[in-house]
Scaffold this motif. Structure first.
Motif, PDB file in Angstrom:
ATOM      1  N   GLN A  92       0.730  -1.364   0.087  1.00 21.38           N
ATOM      2  CA  GLN A  92      -0.004  -0.019   0.055  1.00 21.38           C
ATOM      3  C   GLN A  92       0.976   1.268   0.092  1.00 21.38           C
ATOM      4  O   GLN A  92       0.921   1.791   0.781  1.00 21.38           O
ATOM      5  N   SER A  95      -0.793   6.103  -1.785  1.00 22.03           N
ATOM      6  CA  SER A  95      -1.472   7.099  -1.395  1.00 22.03           C
ATOM      7  C   SER A  95      -1.401   8.445  -1.748  1.00 22.03           C
ATOM      8  O   SER A  95      -2.254   9.228  -1.931  1.00 22.03           O
ATOM      9  N   ASN A  96      -0.292   8.826  -2.048  1.00 25.72           N
ATOM     10  CA  ASN A  96       0.317  10.406  -2.276  1.00 25.72           C
ATOM     11  C   ASN A  96       0.754  10.325  -3.611  1.00 25.72           C
ATOM     12  O   ASN A  96       1.563  11.267  -4.065  1.00 25.72           O
ATOM     13  N   SER A 116      -6.365  -1.241  -2.447  1.00 28.58           N
ATOM     14  CA  SER A 116      -7.242  -0.072  -2.624  1.00 28.58           C
ATOM     15  C   SER A 116      -6.323   1.410  -2.983  1.00 28.58           C
ATOM     16  O   SER A 116      -7.021   1.981  -3.881  1.00 28.58           O
ATOM     17  N   SER A 117      -5.195   1.422  -2.546  1.00 28.52           N
ATOM     18  CA  SER A 117      -4.300   2.581  -2.934  1.00 28.52           C
ATOM     19  C   SER A 117      -4.129   2.749  -4.211  1.00 28.52           C
ATOM     20  O   SER A 117      -4.038   3.902  -4.855  1.00 28.52           O
ATOM     21  N   GLY A 120      -6.759   4.429  -6.336  1.00 30.07           N
ATOM     22  CA  GLY A 120      -7.288   5.914  -5.937  1.00 30.07           C
ATOM     23  C   GLY A 120      -6.405   6.859  -6.642  1.00 30.07           C
ATOM     24  O   GLY A 120      -6.189   7.828  -6.145  1.00 30.07           O
TER      25      GLY A 120
END
Length: 250
Positions: A92, A95-96, A116-117, A120
């Motif tokens: 994961q 995220s950024n 999930s990251s 996204g």
């Protein structure tokens, strides 16, 4: 390979690998593809190259897990780790990653679910996770990747039943490959207007028993269609209307 080319400071394929590369902290492109003698675990110190925009390690011989320090490379536009021997789950780490457009993790030995990251990423256009041992179900957030044009989940161990038209939410998709992914696809809700931009559709071994409705009416764009190893029991003549087809496997 990736969606960008650059004349910035680079390390091109064919160079000998050295840990001293990680001292080049302003490096923006690192391309080591095709060096099969590059082996061992990918060092965590790769996370020091925080200015990287393109990282390509395609067709090397790295093994072990993907280092979580890649999370530091938030400027990445293109990330290619394909054709290596990485194992374990995809970490994961995304995220950024607001600028990432290209991910290719195909033909490694990755397991675990789709994180999930990775679903996204607002600017992701290319996602190839094919030919691994990824399992679990499709994260609903995958269908929020509104800019995706290429999606390959083929040859994995997914376990899910999904309505094919759910993938049509990705309205810019040009190429979709779900063959031998472990998915079972239903086509009951397919509409003639689905997949407006698709040119390549590969759905081998997806337990399909009915030709999707949009395949009966669309006569433009299609170049490659694979519906092999399914359970079709209806008239296939409508498929003959696709005069642009170059590749057809039934």
């Amino acid at each position: 390979s990736g969606p960008i080319q650059s004349s910035k400071e680079e390390v091109w394929q064919g160079n000998n690998f050295s840990n001293s590369i990680f001292h080049l902290q302003k490096l923006q492109v690192l391309w080591l593809g095709g060096n099969i003698e590059l082996t061992g675990e990918l060092p965590n110190s790769i996370g020091q190259l925080e200015y990287l925009e393109l990282l390509s390690l395609v067709d090397c011989n790295f093994f072990g897990t993907i280092p979580t320090s890649l999370a530091n490379l938030t400027r990445l536009i293109s990330l290619d780790l394909s054709y290596n021997n990485f194992e374990g789950p995809i970490p994961q780490i995304f995220s950024n990653f607001s600028q990432l457009q290209f991910i290719d993790f195909s033909n490694t030995q990755l397991t675990g679910p789709i994180p999930s990251s990775i679903t996204g990423l607002p600017n992701l256009q290319f996602l190839n996770l094919g030919s691994n041992s990824i399992n679990g179900t499709i994260p609903p957030s995958l269908f929020h990747l509104v800019n995706l044009t290429y999606l390959d989940l083929s040859s994995n161990n997914l376990s899910d039943t999904v309505e094919l038209d759910t993938f049509a939410k990705l309205e810019y998709l040009d190429s979709l490959d779900l063959s031998k992914s472990g998915l079972s696809l239903t086509t009951t809700n397919s509409t003639p207007s689905s997949f407006r931009n698709i040119t390549t559709l590969r759905l081998s071994s997806c337990n399909i028993n009915k030709i999707p409705e949009f395949l009966k009416t669309r006569m433009e764009l299609f170049e490659a269609l694979d519906l092999s190893n399914n359970h079709l029991d209806e008239d296939l003549n409508p498929l003959c209307c696709h005069q642009s087809l170059i590749y057809l496997d039934l």
